[in-house]
Scaffold this active site. Structure first.
Site, PDB file in Angstrom:
ATOM      1  N   CYS A   1      90.846 -65.858  95.642  1.00  0.00           N
ATOM      2  CA  CYS A   1      91.901 -65.234  94.845  1.00  0.00           C
ATOM      3  C   CYS A   1      92.556 -66.232  93.883  1.00  0.00           C
ATOM      4  CB  CYS A   1      92.932 -64.571  95.746  1.00  0.00           C
ATOM      5  SG  CYS A   1      93.952 -63.344  94.891  1.00  0.00           S
TER       6      CYS A   1
ATOM      7  N   HIS B   1      89.981 -60.963  99.206  1.00  0.00           N
ATOM      8  CA  HIS B   1      90.347 -61.712 100.412  1.00  0.00           C
ATOM      9  C   HIS B   1      89.365 -61.406 101.547  1.00  0.00           C
ATOM     10  CE1 HIS B   1      94.269 -63.368  99.162  1.00  0.00           C
ATOM     11  NE2 HIS B   1      94.312 -62.315  98.378  1.00  0.00           N
TER      12      HIS B   1
ATOM     13  N   GLU C   1      89.361 -62.744 104.419  1.00  0.00           N
ATOM     14  CA  GLU C   1      89.993 -63.003 105.715  1.00  0.00           C
ATOM     15  C   GLU C   1      90.687 -61.791 106.306  1.00  0.00           C
ATOM     16  OE1 GLU C   1      93.051 -64.371 102.575  1.00  0.00           O
ATOM     17  OE2 GLU C   1      90.885 -64.177 102.797  1.00  0.00           O
TER      18      GLU C   1
ATOM     19  N   SER D   1     107.685 -73.749 130.997  1.00  0.00           N
ATOM     20  CA  SER D   1     108.477 -72.544 130.765  1.00  0.00           C
ATOM     21  C   SER D   1     107.988 -71.365 131.598  1.00  0.00           C
ATOM     22  CB  SER D   1     108.406 -72.158 129.283  1.00  0.00           C
ATOM     23  OG  SER D   1     107.090 -71.738 128.946  1.00  0.00           O
ATOM     24  N   GLY D   2     106.812 -71.510 132.184  1.00  0.00           N
ATOM     25  CA  GLY D   2     106.208 -70.389 132.887  1.00  0.00           C
ATOM     26  C   GLY D   2     105.278 -69.600 131.994  1.00  0.00           C
ATOM     27  N   GLY D   3     105.280 -69.916 130.693  1.00  0.00           N
ATOM     28  CA  GLY D   3     104.421 -69.211 129.759  1.00  0.00           C
ATOM     29  C   GLY D   3     103.040 -69.825 129.655  1.00  0.00           C
ATOM     30  N   VAL D   4     102.219 -69.191 128.834  1.00  0.00           N
ATOM     31  CA  VAL D   4     100.824 -69.604 128.700  1.00  0.00           C
ATOM     32  C   VAL D   4     100.710 -71.006 128.113  1.00  0.00           C
ATOM     33  CG1 VAL D   4      98.622 -69.056 127.593  1.00  0.00           C
ATOM     34  CG2 VAL D   4     100.078 -67.209 128.439  1.00  0.00           C
ATOM     35  N   ASP D   5     101.440 -71.272 127.033  1.00  0.00           N
ATOM     36  CA  ASP D   5     101.265 -72.533 126.305  1.00  0.00           C
ATOM     37  C   ASP D   5     101.591 -73.747 127.176  1.00  0.00           C
ATOM     38  OD1 ASP D   5     100.718 -70.846 124.200  1.00  0.00           O
ATOM     39  OD2 ASP D   5     102.718 -71.010 123.329  1.00  0.00           O
ATOM     40  N   SER D   6     102.772 -73.746 127.781  1.00  0.00           N
ATOM     41  CA  SER D   6     103.160 -74.918 128.566  1.00  0.00           C
ATOM     42  C   SER D   6     102.295 -75.068 129.807  1.00  0.00           C
ATOM     43  CB  SER D   6     104.645 -74.848 128.949  1.00  0.00           C
ATOM     44  OG  SER D   6     104.900 -73.781 129.833  1.00  0.00           O
ATOM     45  N   THR D   7     101.843 -73.957 130.374  1.00  0.00           N
ATOM     46  CA  THR D   7     100.994 -74.029 131.565  1.00  0.00           C
ATOM     47  C   THR D   7      99.637 -74.635 131.233  1.00  0.00           C
ATOM     48  OG1 THR D   7     102.082 -72.088 132.521  1.00  0.00           O
ATOM     49  CG2 THR D   7      99.938 -72.691 133.429  1.00  0.00           C
TER      50      THR D   7
END
Length: 509
Positions: A79, A167, A169, A221-227
């Site tokens: 583009c 585009h 994408e 934190s108990g979340g996916v990322d930190s785990t």
């Protein structure tokens, strides 16, 4: 030469989608601002130029120096990128007679060109531009047209330089992924080696090399990322990882105890710290969303500084920062503005003498989940909805009080538990409730009430960069609304948010 792809961002709302599509091909890519081209280009095997809200004819249009790229590396210009190459290389770009936006079909394709291998005439593409390429650049060869766009794609002779005015994408371009694969794999020769297993192997080794025998503290934190970050680090440094789970007083109902229980069987060294009073005090009287995020970030750092001093000779602070955090926190000269700051992105204050390690910094959310599965983390944990770092503070619009937190925790628990009971939780990417800074008139029994309004939010997404609201069953919404109003004192009205991202964001603040 490594098999990496460089994406130069000109401020398009779709730049992150380019990266997502490239990653889906198991190819590693990085987004860099157009004005900050990496000094070392040897590690990049191909380059993609993004779109932009600017016109190439405008005086303040992005104008990068591509002398080290064009004609020297395989280049795909999308583009604005396509118009830029034409405008500054002997072609011309003119205002379109009509704004070319939305679905179109390629009416003609130069079928023997490698870029369009396996793509037939009539394929649907997505246009989003108000200028059009009126004349090809020097040595340009037209590759495709639509009924309204004479030059929808072209290449430069004797170079691996390709340009498209649509585009590839976005979802609406039917063969967009095929076109990207044609360019990256068949033209540029990039290997498709970016896999979760490869990421785990290289990251664990890189962490071993980077950290050695140093000690690291990590905020769970108990979340996916930190785990996932914790398990990666644990594989690299074992007992030298000290995990700290902080109760900031803004978690979901019972989350502090539930998360600590969740980690018991994972072999991680986890300490729970209840700092809820400290955080609520820091937020007292603060209403501005950015001010709230920064107050929470500062309190978070102070708590970690206190806890880090209890671990002898700790050197590093680990964070579960992921790529959308990084992208949304970096301004690309105006158009890709900072949407909101993330308290886990950026430097630490001088008084905190810890270095930062972020093993997930270059991953999108769905990639983090795939890496987690490769690490053997429980599916239920990996399927957990994202939850904002500042917690309920940015779901309580306006100032924060303990009573408002209590109300929202109760509302949120009813909503999330209801999604689980109805079998809807795994069909939703993220859900939560927002406490609005307004009250409304209601009637309970024979009495007039004047109580709080809450909004429910549920979206479907892949990585949080774009999202659409979920069409939850009316019966579920009706039951949830009744339960909230009947069981949560202080609420007498429930609404459902049906805004997509963009133009809205997932969180209200």
């Amino acid at each position: 030469m490594q098999n990496n792809v460089l994406i130069l961002d000109f401020g398009s709302q779709y730049t992150q989608l380019i990266a997502r599509r490239v990653r889906e091909l198991n190819i590693y890519c990085e987004i860099h601002p157009y004005h900050n081209i990496p000094e070392q280009l040897d590690e990049f095997k191909a380059v993609i130029l993004s779109g932009s809200p600017f016109s190439v004819r405008a005086e303040d249009a992005p104008h990068p120096d591509l002398s080290r790229i064009k004609g020297k590396k395989p280049l795909l210009a999308v583009c604005y990128g396509a118009q830029y190459l034409a405008h500054f290389n002997g072609g011309s770009v003119e205002p379109s007679n009509i704004r070319e936006y939305g679905r179109a079909k390629l009416s003609t394709i130069l079928s023997d060109d490698d870029l369009f291998a396996g793509i037939s005439e009539g394929t649907q593409v997505w246009m989003s531009h108000s200028d059009t390429i009126a004349k090809l650049p020097k040595n340009g060869v037209k590759l495709a047209s639509t009924n309204d766009v004479a030059i929808a794609a072209y290449r430069i002779e004797d170079e691996e330089t390709y340009a498209i005015q649509f585009h590839p994408e976005v979802y609406h371009t039917t063969d967009g992924k095929q076109l990207l694969e044609n360019f990256l794999v068949h033209i540029a020769g990039v290997s498709q080696s970016w896999t979760p297993a490869a990421f785990v192997d290289t990251t664990v080794q890189a962490l071993k090399d980077q950290l050695g025998d140093d000690k690291v503290v990590l905020g769970l934190s108990g979340g996916v990322d930190s785990t996932v970050a914790a398990v990666l680090l644990h594989q690299a440094i074992g007992k030298n990882l000290y995990c700290i789970f902080v109760n900031n007083g803004l978690l979901r109902k019972n989350e502090f105890s539930d998360v600590l229980t969740q980690y018991k069987d994972m072999g991680l060294n986890v300490k729970g710290v209840d700092a809820s009073v400290r955080f609520l005090e820091a937020l007292k009287g603060v209403s501005d969303p950015e001010a709230k995020r920064k107050a929470i970030g500062n309190a978070f750092i102070e708590v970690f500084d206190d806890e880090a001093h209890l671990v002898k000779d700790v050197d590093w602070l680990a964070q579960g920062t992921i790529y959308p955090d990084v992208i949304e926190s970096v301004s690309v000269n105006g158009p890709s503005v900072t949407i909101k700051s993330h308290h886990n992105v950026g430097g630490l204050p001088d008084f905190m003498k810890l270095k930062v390690v972020e093993p997930l910094r270059m991953l999108f959310k769905d990639e983090v989940r795939r890496v987690g599965a490769e690490l053997g983390i429980d599916k239920k944990l990996l399927g957990r909805h994202p939850f904002p770092g500042p917690g309920l503070a940015i779901r309580i619009l306006g100032d924060i009080t303990a009573e408002k937190v209590r109300i929202l925790q109760e509302v949120d628990a009813i909503f999330i538990n209801g999604l689980r009971e109805w079998g809807l939780y795994d069909k939703v990417w993220q859900a939560g409730a927002i406490l609005l800074p307004v009250s409304s008139v209601g009637v309970m029994g024979d009495e007039r009430t004047y109580e709080k309004v809450v909004a429910l939010r549920a979206v479907e997404s892949t990585d949080g960069m774009t999202a659409d609201w979920v069409n939850l069953p009316y019966e579920f919404l009706q039951e949830t609304s009744n339960h909230i109003i009947n069981r949560v004192k202080g609420v007498n009205r429930v609404v459902y948010d049906i805004s997509s991202k963009p133009p809205a964001t997932i969180e209200w603040e």
